[in-house]
Design an enzyme around this catalytic site. Sequence first.
Site, PDB file in Angstrom:
ATOM      1  N   GLY A  73       0.857  -1.191   0.000  1.00 11.20           N
ATOM      2  CA  GLY A  73       0.000   0.000   0.000  1.00 11.20           C
ATOM      3  C   GLY A  73       0.886   1.230   0.000  1.00 11.20           C
ATOM      4  CD  GLN A  78       3.062   5.945   2.996  1.00 11.75           C
ATOM      5  OE1 GLN A  78       2.131   5.401   2.398  1.00 11.75           O
ATOM      6  NE2 GLN A  78       3.982   5.250   3.630  1.00 11.75           N
ATOM      7  CB  CYS A 121       4.699   2.484   8.184  1.00 12.19           C
ATOM      8  SG  CYS A 121       4.282   3.960   7.218  1.00 12.19           S
ATOM      9  CG  LEU A 122       6.292   0.964   2.313  1.00 12.62           C
ATOM     10  CD1 LEU A 122       5.828   1.161   0.881  1.00 12.62           C
ATOM     11  CD2 LEU A 122       7.300  -0.161   2.405  1.00 12.62           C
ATOM     12  CG  HIS A 163      -1.129   1.577   7.348  1.00 15.36           C
ATOM     13  ND1 HIS A 163      -0.303   1.289   8.403  1.00 15.36           N
ATOM     14  CD2 HIS A 163      -0.369   2.281   6.465  1.00 15.36           C
ATOM     15  CE1 HIS A 163       0.902   1.811   8.173  1.00 15.36           C
ATOM     16  NE2 HIS A 163       0.885   2.411   6.992  1.00 15.36           N
ATOM     17  CD  GLU A 164      -1.407   2.542   2.625  1.00 13.00           C
ATOM     18  OE1 GLU A 164      -0.735   1.531   2.868  1.00 13.00           O
ATOM     19  OE2 GLU A 164      -0.907   3.685   2.604  1.00 13.00           O
ATOM     20  CG  HIS A 167       0.034   7.031   5.372  1.00 15.18           C
ATOM     21  ND1 HIS A 167       1.133   7.517   6.046  1.00 15.18           N
ATOM     22  CD2 HIS A 167       0.230   5.699   5.255  1.00 15.18           C
ATOM     23  CE1 HIS A 167       1.965   6.519   6.332  1.00 15.18           C
ATOM     24  NE2 HIS A 167       1.435   5.400   5.857  1.00 15.18           N
TER      25      HIS A 167
HETATM   26  O1  K2U Z   1       3.610   2.381   4.479  1.00 13.39           O
HETATM   27  C1  K2U Z   1       2.583   1.928   3.958  1.00 13.39           C
HETATM   28  O2  K2U Z   1       1.520   2.551   3.977  1.00 13.39           O
HETATM   29  C2  K2U Z   1       2.638   0.512   3.357  1.00 13.39           C
HETATM   30  C3  K2U Z   1       2.251  -0.433   4.465  1.00 13.39           C
HETATM   31  C4  K2U Z   1       0.866  -0.926   4.212  1.00 13.39           C
HETATM   32  C5  K2U Z   1       0.371  -1.799   5.334  1.00 13.39           C
HETATM   33  C6  K2U Z   1       0.651  -1.536   6.667  1.00 13.39           C
HETATM   34  C7  K2U Z   1       0.143  -2.369   7.669  1.00 13.39           C
HETATM   35  C8  K2U Z   1      -0.638  -3.449   7.329  1.00 13.39           C
HETATM   36  C9  K2U Z   1      -0.910  -3.713   5.997  1.00 13.39           C
HETATM   37  C10 K2U Z   1      -0.397  -2.883   5.009  1.00 13.39           C
HETATM   38  C11 K2U Z   1       3.260  -1.595   4.593  1.00 13.39           C
HETATM   39  O3  K2U Z   1       4.525  -1.155   4.860  1.00 13.39           O
HETATM   40  S1  K2U Z   1       3.425  -2.585   3.190  1.00 13.39           S
HETATM   41  C12 K2U Z   1       4.497  -3.835   3.867  1.00 13.39           C
HETATM   42  C13 K2U Z   1       3.677  -5.033   4.255  1.00 13.39           C
HETATM   43  C14 K2U Z   1       3.735  -6.130   3.409  1.00 13.39           C
HETATM   44  C15 K2U Z   1       2.930  -7.215   3.681  1.00 13.39           C
HETATM   45  C16 K2U Z   1       2.060  -7.224   4.773  1.00 13.39           C
HETATM   46  C17 K2U Z   1       1.999  -6.118   5.621  1.00 13.39           C
HETATM   47  C18 K2U Z   1       2.821  -5.005   5.363  1.00 13.39           C
HETATM   48 ZN    ZN Z   2       2.347   3.538   6.108  1.00 11.98          ZN
END
Ligand code: K2U
Ligand code: ZN
Length: 201
Positions: A73, A78, A121-122, A163-164, A167
Site C-alpha cells: 500500500g 508518503q 510502514c514504508l 492504514h493508508e 496517512h
Molecule cells: O507504508 C505503507 O503505507 C505501506 C504499508 C501498508 C500496510 C501496513 C500495515 C498493514 C498492511 C499494510 C506496509 O509497509 S506494506 C508492507 C507489508 C507487506 C505485507 C504485509 C503487511 C505489510
Molecule cells: Zn504507512
Amino acid sequence: MARSFAQLARAAEQGNRTVQVPKEPLETPPLPIHTLGSRELRTSARRISKVDEGIRDLARDMLRSMYSAQGIGLAAPQVGVHKQLLVIDLDIEEASTPPLVLINPEITAFGSSLNTYEEGCLSIPKVYLNVVRPSIVEVSYRDELGRPKRLKADGLLARCIQHEMDHLNGVLFVDRVTDELSLNEGLKQQGFDRRDVQSIR
Ligand code: K2U
Ligand code: ZN
C-alpha cells in the site's frame, strides 16, 4: 482472467487508461518515500476535484515506488503529494492482478469487532508493532477513471485501507500503538525520535 481480444482492442483504442505497471523493483524509484520526522507525513491531503491523466500518472509512479519498496500500500502524502489518493496491491507476486486505486476515499461503516495486527510502514522502516483496529470497513471512493465505487473489506485489505487512509489525515500507525514500552524500544532500535509520534486520543 485474461482480457478478450475485443477488450484489449478497446483498451488500446482508449489509450492506456489503466494504471497497471510492472511489479518489479526499480533502480531509482520515481517518487522518494518520506520517513518519520518529515512534515510531509503530518500534512492532511486535499480532495481531488478532477480524475484526469495527471492523477493516473501519479498513481502509476506511486505504484512503481511501492513495488520497489516491497510495499502492499502507499498513500500520496508518503511521497510528499497532498492529494487524497492511495494505491493498494495485496498480490505483489502476481503480475496480472490489477492494483486498487482509491481516490477521495471515505469510510462509510466500521465493523463492530476489533482485531490486532503487527503493522509496518514504508515511512518507518523496520519498525513492526501491534495496532488494534476494526476488522471490517466499508469504503466509498472514486476509481482511476473517476467512477464512484463502494467496497466492503475484511482481513488484510481492511487493515491496509485503514492504514493508508490514516496517512491521508497525517496519522501514522505508531500514533495508535498503545504499548508504550514496545513503541519506545522499536523506535529507538531504528534511530527514530519518540517525539515524532503524535498522540491522537
Ligand atoms: O507504508 C505503507 O503505507 C505501506 C504499508 C501498508 C500496510 C501496513 C500495515 C498493514 C498492511 C499494510 C506496509 O509497509 S506494506 C508492507 C507489508 C507487506 C505485507 C504485509 C503487511 C505489510
Ligand atoms: Zn504507512
